[in-house]
Design an enzyme around this catalytic site. Structure first.
Site, mmCIF file in Angstrom:
data_model
loop_
_atom_site.group_PDB
_atom_site.id
_atom_site.type_symbol
_atom_site.label_atom_id
_atom_site.label_comp_id
_atom_site.label_asym_id
_atom_site.label_seq_id
_atom_site.Cartn_x
_atom_site.Cartn_y
_atom_site.Cartn_z
ATOM 1 C CE LYS A 44 -3.379 -1.296 -0.492
ATOM 2 N NZ LYS A 44 -3.788 -2.146 -1.654
ATOM 3 C CG HIS A 100 4.565 -6.242 -1.296
ATOM 4 N ND1 HIS A 100 4.695 -4.909 -1.602
ATOM 5 C CD2 HIS A 100 3.282 -6.560 -1.639
ATOM 6 C CE1 HIS A 100 3.560 -4.449 -2.111
ATOM 7 N NE2 HIS A 100 2.693 -5.436 -2.160
ATOM 8 C CB SER A 130 -3.900 2.369 1.849
ATOM 9 O OG SER A 130 -4.063 1.808 0.587
HETATM 10 S S1 PPS Z 1 -0.429 -3.079 -3.125
HETATM 11 O O1 PPS Z 1 -1.703 -3.833 -2.919
HETATM 12 O O2 PPS Z 1 0.486 -3.283 -2.005
HETATM 13 O O3 PPS Z 1 0.193 -3.362 -4.404
HETATM 14 O O4 PPS Z 1 -0.879 -1.546 -3.063
HETATM 15 P P1 PPS Z 1 -0.051 -0.329 -3.660
HETATM 16 O O5 PPS Z 1 -0.195 -0.284 -5.100
HETATM 17 O O6 PPS Z 1 1.314 -0.325 -3.082
HETATM 18 O O7 PPS Z 1 -0.816 0.914 -3.007
HETATM 19 C C1 PPS Z 1 -2.164 1.186 -3.295
HETATM 20 C C2 PPS Z 1 -2.407 2.652 -2.994
HETATM 21 O O8 PPS Z 1 -1.820 3.456 -4.050
HETATM 22 C C3 PPS Z 1 -2.836 4.301 -4.590
HETATM 23 N N1 PPS Z 1 -2.563 4.607 -5.999
HETATM 24 C C4 PPS Z 1 -2.370 5.863 -6.453
HETATM 25 N N2 PPS Z 1 -2.358 7.050 -5.809
HETATM 26 C C5 PPS Z 1 -2.165 8.159 -6.572
HETATM 27 N N3 PPS Z 1 -1.999 8.144 -7.900
HETATM 28 C C6 PPS Z 1 -1.997 6.976 -8.591
HETATM 29 N N4 PPS Z 1 -1.823 6.992 -9.911
HETATM 30 C C7 PPS Z 1 -2.190 5.762 -7.864
HETATM 31 N N5 PPS Z 1 -2.250 4.448 -8.174
HETATM 32 C C8 PPS Z 1 -2.483 3.762 -7.040
HETATM 33 C C9 PPS Z 1 -4.127 3.494 -4.384
HETATM 34 O O9 PPS Z 1 -5.263 4.294 -4.536
HETATM 35 C C10 PPS Z 1 -3.895 3.004 -2.953
HETATM 36 O O10 PPS Z 1 -3.983 4.068 -1.998
HETATM 37 P P2 PPS Z 1 -5.317 4.478 -1.220
HETATM 38 O O11 PPS Z 1 -4.863 5.417 -0.133
HETATM 39 O O12 PPS Z 1 -5.932 3.227 -0.677
HETATM 40 O O13 PPS Z 1 -6.178 5.167 -2.235
#
Ligand code: PPS
Length: 289
Positions: A44, A100, A130
């Site tokens: 996340k 991860h 998240s």
């Molecule tokens: S995972 O499941 O571990 O792979 O998750 P991960 O991709 O690391 O994190 C998911 C969060 O990243 C946000 N996200 C983004 N934020 C801003 N811009 C873009 N383009 C974007 N893409 C993914 C996603 O919404 C999750 O955060 P939260 O706070 O839940 O919205």
């Protein structure tokens, strides 16, 4: 469906998509190539966002790949058993792989290679929020029994991939290595374009300004949310509940303010200070944790 964890090196892994055999193989036998690029993160922290950016950098801004191929096939997950293994095995060099894994579980062969790592981190309060929401939609994190209890599990590392603190501290041992780039989710939010350029420099990929514009445009939250190849809606149903898939949830900095009580803010501040006291690195979120 119940979510089961197993412990490996005292760290929790979800039995559904990870296995001890795979983890042991990765650590001891997986052969890292000098031209491999690893995207490493605690869950996340912005991994999916970085997968999109790296896919676009790799294809020099050509959006076709991102529009036609699911992200988990473009940049396969190293750690995942079954389908993950097959995708990694079929990946052509130079391989871009996501992980991860904490540093103590990472392939040993990496440490004598010239391969690169991009490590992305995020304010732990936003990671926690998240992850809390993700736990309600996925089968790889146990369903929370309220935010307070989940926060305690998170702070004690009783969640997949263990403690956020130990993950970050472990990987920060690499911070002065020229093959290691540290970026944050907050950097990307604050300076999307500048951070992409920094990543290009690290990857020794020279791209025209117009190409950087395209990479920025195609990796915004709204662009990714509207692209089924990038919004994780194609992740198999047994991993994320398709009826409740809000993977691209908010994509902002500071959503923790909508979830934490003052008591929880104070409690986390104490734990953060204690756990981070030996780490001589400043983070943009230090003041607000
Ligand atoms: S995972 O499941 O571990 O792979 O998750 P991960 O991709 O690391 O994190 C998911 C969060 O990243 C946000 N996200 C983004 N934020 C801003 N811009 C873009 N383009 C974007 N893409 C993914 C996603 O919404 C999750 O955060 P939260 O706070 O839940 O919205």
């Amino acid at each position: 469906m119940d979510t089961d964890y197993f412990q490996h090196k005292e760290i929790c892994f979800a039995s559904l998509i990870y296995s001890k055999e795979r983890l042991q193989y990765l650590e001891n036998e997986f052969e890292v190539r000098d031209d491999d690029v690893f995207l490493v993160s605690y869950p996340k922290s912005g991994t999916t966002w970085m997968i999109e950016i790296l896919s676009l950098i790799r294809r020099s801004g050509d959006f076709t790949w991102c529009r036609e191929v699911p992200n988990f096939m473009r940049i396969p997950w190293l750690d995942v058993s079954g389908i993950g293994e097959k995708l990694v095995d079929g990946c052509e060099s130079p391989r871009f792989l996501a992980s991860h894994l904490p540093i103590q579980c990472f392939p040993k062969s990496f440490f004598s290679s010239k391969a690169k790592i991009i490590y992305i981190a995020r304010n732990p309060k936003d990671v926690l929020v998240s992850l809390y929401h993700f736990a309600h939609m996925s089968y790889v994190v146990k369903k929370p029994n309220g935010f307070d209890e989940f926060m305690e599990d998170f702070l004690q590392g009783r969640v997949p991939f263990g403690s956020w603190f130990e993950h970050l501290k472990g990987w920060m041992q690499m911070k002065d290595n020229k093959n290691f780039l540290f970026v944050t989710y907050e950097d990307l939010i604050q300076d999307h374009r500048g951070t992409i350029k920094k990543i290009c420099t690290f990857l020794e990929k020279e791209l025209e300004e117009q190409v950087i514009d395209l990479i920025v445009e195609h990796s915004t939250f709204s662009s990714m949310k509207n692209n089924s190849m990038s919004n994780n809606s194609l992740v198999p149903d047994y991993i994320i509940d398709p009826k409740n898939n809000h993977f691209m949830r908010k994509g902002i900095v500071g959503d923790w303010k909508n979830h934490f009580t003052q008591k929880q803010i104070d409690y986390m501040a104490v734990i953060y200070k204690e756990k981070m006291k030996d780490l001589d690195v400043k983070f943009s979120w230090d003041e607000c944790v």
